[in-house]
Design a protein around this motif. Structure first.
Motif, PDB file in Angstrom:
ATOM      1  N   HIS A   1     -10.678  28.090   8.813  1.00  0.00           N
ATOM      2  CA  HIS A   1     -11.257  27.160   7.836  1.00  0.00           C
ATOM      3  C   HIS A   1     -10.219  26.456   6.983  1.00  0.00           C
ATOM      4  O   HIS A   1     -10.498  25.405   6.406  1.00  0.00           O
ATOM      5  CB  HIS A   1     -12.217  27.906   6.895  1.00  0.00           C
ATOM      6  N   MET A   2      -9.017  27.039   6.879  1.00  0.00           N
ATOM      7  CA  MET A   2      -8.032  26.483   5.955  1.00  0.00           C
ATOM      8  C   MET A   2      -6.627  26.691   6.479  1.00  0.00           C
ATOM      9  O   MET A   2      -6.263  27.791   6.905  1.00  0.00           O
ATOM     10  CB  MET A   2      -8.177  27.130   4.572  1.00  0.00           C
TER      11      MET A   2
ATOM     12  N   GLY B   1       0.824  -1.195   0.000  1.00  0.00           N
ATOM     13  CA  GLY B   1       0.000   0.000   0.000  1.00  0.00           C
ATOM     14  C   GLY B   1       0.861   1.248   0.000  1.00  0.00           C
ATOM     15  O   GLY B   1       1.582   1.504   0.969  1.00  0.00           O
ATOM     16  N   LEU B   2       0.827   1.984  -1.092  1.00  0.00           N
ATOM     17  CA  LEU B   2       1.577   3.244  -1.210  1.00  0.00           C
ATOM     18  C   LEU B   2       0.602   4.392  -0.998  1.00  0.00           C
ATOM     19  O   LEU B   2      -0.343   4.562  -1.772  1.00  0.00           O
ATOM     20  CB  LEU B   2       2.239   3.345  -2.583  1.00  0.00           C
ATOM     21  N   CYS B   3       0.834   5.180   0.042  1.00  0.00           N
ATOM     22  CA  CYS B   3      -0.148   6.176   0.483  1.00  0.00           C
ATOM     23  C   CYS B   3       0.307   7.596   0.159  1.00  0.00           C
ATOM     24  O   CYS B   3       1.483   7.925   0.275  1.00  0.00           O
ATOM     25  CB  CYS B   3      -0.388   6.048   1.989  1.00  0.00           C
ATOM     26  N   ALA B   4      -0.647   8.435  -0.212  1.00  0.00           N
ATOM     27  CA  ALA B   4      -0.377   9.838  -0.525  1.00  0.00           C
ATOM     28  C   ALA B   4      -0.322  10.673   0.752  1.00  0.00           C
ATOM     29  O   ALA B   4      -0.696  10.223   1.839  1.00  0.00           O
ATOM     30  CB  ALA B   4      -1.453  10.374  -1.465  1.00  0.00           C
ATOM     31  N   TRP B   5       0.109  11.920   0.589  1.00  0.00           N
ATOM     32  CA  TRP B   5       0.332  12.793   1.743  1.00  0.00           C
ATOM     33  C   TRP B   5      -0.903  13.588   2.154  1.00  0.00           C
ATOM     34  O   TRP B   5      -0.923  14.202   3.207  1.00  0.00           O
ATOM     35  CB  TRP B   5       1.475  13.772   1.459  1.00  0.00           C
ATOM     36  N   ASN B   6      -1.959  13.587   1.339  1.00  0.00           N
ATOM     37  CA  ASN B   6      -3.100  14.450   1.655  1.00  0.00           C
ATOM     38  C   ASN B   6      -4.001  13.855   2.738  1.00  0.00           C
ATOM     39  O   ASN B   6      -4.625  14.593   3.507  1.00  0.00           O
ATOM     40  CB  ASN B   6      -3.907  14.785   0.398  1.00  0.00           C
ATOM     41  N   TYR B   7      -4.056  12.512   2.800  1.00  0.00           N
ATOM     42  CA  TYR B   7      -4.807  11.829   3.858  1.00  0.00           C
ATOM     43  C   TYR B   7      -3.970  10.660   4.372  1.00  0.00           C
ATOM     44  O   TYR B   7      -4.265   9.494   4.102  1.00  0.00           O
ATOM     45  CB  TYR B   7      -6.172  11.357   3.340  1.00  0.00           C
TER      46      TYR B   7
ATOM     47  N   ASN C   1      -9.578  20.976   3.026  1.00  0.00           N
ATOM     48  CA  ASN C   1      -8.205  20.458   3.098  1.00  0.00           C
ATOM     49  C   ASN C   1      -7.263  21.235   2.189  1.00  0.00           C
ATOM     50  O   ASN C   1      -6.366  20.675   1.564  1.00  0.00           O
ATOM     51  CB  ASN C   1      -8.170  18.968   2.761  1.00  0.00           C
ATOM     52  N   CYS C   2      -7.490  22.551   2.110  1.00  0.00           N
ATOM     53  CA  CYS C   2      -6.674  23.443   1.281  1.00  0.00           C
ATOM     54  C   CYS C   2      -6.653  22.986  -0.180  1.00  0.00           C
ATOM     55  O   CYS C   2      -5.670  23.157  -0.889  1.00  0.00           O
ATOM     56  CB  CYS C   2      -5.238  23.520   1.824  1.00  0.00           C
ATOM     57  N   GLY C   3      -7.782  22.424  -0.623  1.00  0.00           N
ATOM     58  CA  GLY C   3      -7.888  21.991  -2.015  1.00  0.00           C
ATOM     59  C   GLY C   3      -7.144  20.719  -2.331  1.00  0.00           C
ATOM     60  O   GLY C   3      -6.993  20.356  -3.504  1.00  0.00           O
ATOM     61  N   GLN C   4      -6.701  20.004  -1.304  1.00  0.00           N
ATOM     62  CA  GLN C   4      -5.855  18.821  -1.497  1.00  0.00           C
ATOM     63  C   GLN C   4      -6.675  17.537  -1.348  1.00  0.00           C
ATOM     64  O   GLN C   4      -6.400  16.706  -0.491  1.00  0.00           O
ATOM     65  CB  GLN C   4      -4.694  18.855  -0.503  1.00  0.00           C
ATOM     66  N   ILE C   5      -7.692  17.413  -2.191  1.00  0.00           N
ATOM     67  CA  ILE C   5      -8.529  16.216  -2.233  1.00  0.00           C
ATOM     68  C   ILE C   5      -8.631  15.799  -3.692  1.00  0.00           C
ATOM     69  O   ILE C   5      -8.862  16.635  -4.566  1.00  0.00           O
ATOM     70  CB  ILE C   5      -9.920  16.482  -1.640  1.00  0.00           C
ATOM     71  N   CYS C   6      -8.486  14.511  -3.951  1.00  0.00           N
ATOM     72  CA  CYS C   6      -8.397  14.063  -5.343  1.00  0.00           C
ATOM     73  C   CYS C   6      -9.641  14.386  -6.146  1.00  0.00           C
ATOM     74  O   CYS C   6      -9.559  14.610  -7.361  1.00  0.00           O
ATOM     75  CB  CYS C   6      -8.102  12.573  -5.390  1.00  0.00           C
ATOM     76  N   ILE C   7     -10.811  14.404  -5.495  1.00  0.00           N
ATOM     77  CA  ILE C   7     -12.049  14.711  -6.233  1.00  0.00           C
ATOM     78  C   ILE C   7     -12.511  16.141  -5.973  1.00  0.00           C
ATOM     79  O   ILE C   7     -13.680  16.469  -6.180  1.00  0.00           O
ATOM     80  CB  ILE C   7     -13.165  13.708  -5.917  1.00  0.00           C
TER      81      ILE C   7
END
Length: 489
Positions: free
Chosen positions: A328-329, A153-159, A285-291
């Protein structure tokens, strides 16, 4: 001054075969708080020998883990969720410190992690095969679903925590073992999470964790013949490199990669509702969501009114100390990503767009250090401009005027990316048409950022292959085996 305690560890070791071990490399990676650039922890940079130890450990443990009934495997995960629940606030603090999201968002991420794990537990006795009519007398034909074996499992930094729950729960409940490799920017919460795994007492090798730089450590994990399935959340570029590295061994892949989600607003939409949804889906999340909402495509007849309402709403977003409940951010997660966003904004402005809000890094006080960017709205944007053509993954929202639904569809489908899309309209004909022709993995209609554990999260085109969540996500960790059984002499 950003508050919050720093990690207590001198440095974090690797978790291999049920033990915390030092690396053969003797190298460490510094982890920064993106709000103030202070070093909050040091983690091990794994060597090739460390990676091989993790792989052989996972391989050795897998057959016994698979032999354990799924409901017995579930009991380990249940205890893990209980321990995580007891330390909910502690993990939320860690997420704020290493990733920069607000404390409220961090609490939500911990809750999502528990939900992913719990869904996997609830699936333990629901894994199904098939019995089909055979061709011969005295013959039974069945199709079983069996684990791949050793998974990565290779995980990203946003979550950084939720993605572990999303991958580890399904992998283990289906009888696989898994090696987690967190992103080097955000490994601390995952390391602390593995302390809980150690406390629960999972059999050695069932869950291993190695830290280090992606191109080196990640490549070794992906290219190994021991690895049978790799699940990735990351960029298109990373996915392409992983695809190539896995090709020699024809290793199974599940890739959730970049997105360029359009937010289509047609002339009959509820503007107030659309504005609220557009803002939430862009700046969370400061715009850091894949969708996340990467661009608004709004009908020209309502564009001015929509834009005016949206600007007023974005002005209310407070940026600052992510531990402050009124904020909020928070900041971006890294300087590299911050520079990328700034470059896209400047290029788009040079192409003729206008930043009616934001468009730069804030300064003074808390903002003199860290990776901050103002909530930004760009207008006079056309489809050829950088903010439309490139994935932003930050708090920048370009607004493009469209003349018709068909124009929006053409723009969306011409993209090489296809992860998600949003549509606001009350025209049921266009709603049904959109579900048939928009070339994306998820379509969200008349609401904002959405996702259910029982749904399915997947991308089309360069946004990936395979997927996660729900029944289909669980099945992604299983391969099929056909059995022909003759029960007559």
């Amino acid at each position: 001054m950003i508050k919050g305690k720093q990690a207590n560890e001198e440095y974090y070791k690797l978790y291999i075969d049920g033990k915390w071990v030092d690396s053969k490399s003797n190298k460490l990676i510094e982890v920064q708080n993106p709000a103030n650039e202070e070093v909050i922890a040091r983690v091990t940079d794994a060597s090739p020998e460390d990676v091989e130890l993790a792989l052989t450990s996972s391989q050795r443990a897998q057959s016994d883990w698979q032999a354990l009934p799924s409901v017995k495997r579930a009991q380990y995960i249940i205890r893990l969720v209980e321990k995580l629940k007891d330390k909910r606030e502690f993990f939320a603090e860690l997420l704020v410190l290493e990733q920069g999201k607000t404390y409220g968002e961090a609490l939500g991420e911990v809750d999502d992690t528990m939900a992913y794990l719990t869904y996997a537990v609830e699936s333990a006795n629901k894994i199904k095969g098939d019995i089909l009519p055979a061709n011969n007398v005295g013959e039974m034909l069945s199709i079983q679903k069996v684990p791949y074996g050793v998974t990565v499992g290779l995980c990203a930094w946003n979550y950084p925590l939720a993605l572990i729950g999303r991958k580890l729960g399904p992998a283990l409940i289906t009888g696989n073992t898994m090696i987690i490799k967190p992103h080097e920017l955000t490994p601390v919460a995952s390391l602390e999470f593995f302390k809980l795994i150690d406390e629960v007492g999972f059999p050695p090798g069932v869950a291993n964790l190695v830290t280090g730089n992606g191109p080196e450590v990640g490549h070794l994990l992906v290219s190994s013949p021991i690895t049978k399935l790799v699940t990735v959340t990351g960029s298109v570029r990373a996915g392409q490199a992983i695809f190539k590295a896995a090709s020699d061994n024809i290793t199974a892949l599940s890739l959730e990669l970049g997105g360029k989600a359009p937010f289509i607003v047609l002339e009959d939409a509820d503007l107030d509702k659309a504005v609220e949804a557009a803002v939430a889906a862009r700046f969370a999340n400061c715009g850091q969501i894949c969708i996340c909402n990467e661009m608004v495509l709004v009908h020209e007849s309502i564009a001015d009114e929509f834009t005016e309402k949206l600007i007023e709403r974005v002005k209310s977003i407070k940026v600052g100390d992510p531990f402050d409940s009124s904020v909020h951010m928070g900041p971006k997660a890294s300087k590299l990503d911050l520079d990328k966003i700034d470059s896209i904004v400047n290029e788009t402005i040079s192409q003729g767009a206008t930043a009616v809000l934001g468009g730069k890094r804030p300064s003074g006080g808390i903002f003199d250090k860290g990776y901050w960017y103002e909530p930004t709205v760009l207008v006079d944007v056309t489809k050829e401009m950088a903010a439309v053509q490139k994935e932003i993954f930050g708090p920048v929202l370009p607004i493009v005027k469209i003349s018709s639904f068909e124009e929006a569809v053409e723009l969306v489908n011409s993209s090489s990316l296809g992860l998600a899309g949003y549509l606001f309209t009350n025209d049921y004909k266009k709603i049904f048409e959109a579900t048939n022709i928009l070339q994306v993995g998820t379509i969200i209609i008349n609401q904002g950022l959405s996702g259910c554990m029982q749904g399915y999260h997947s991308g089309h085109k360069l946004s990936g292959l395979g997927g996660e969540d729900g029944e289909y996500g669980i099945e992604g960790y299983l391969q099929k085996r056909t059995v022909y059984l003759n029960y007559k002499e």
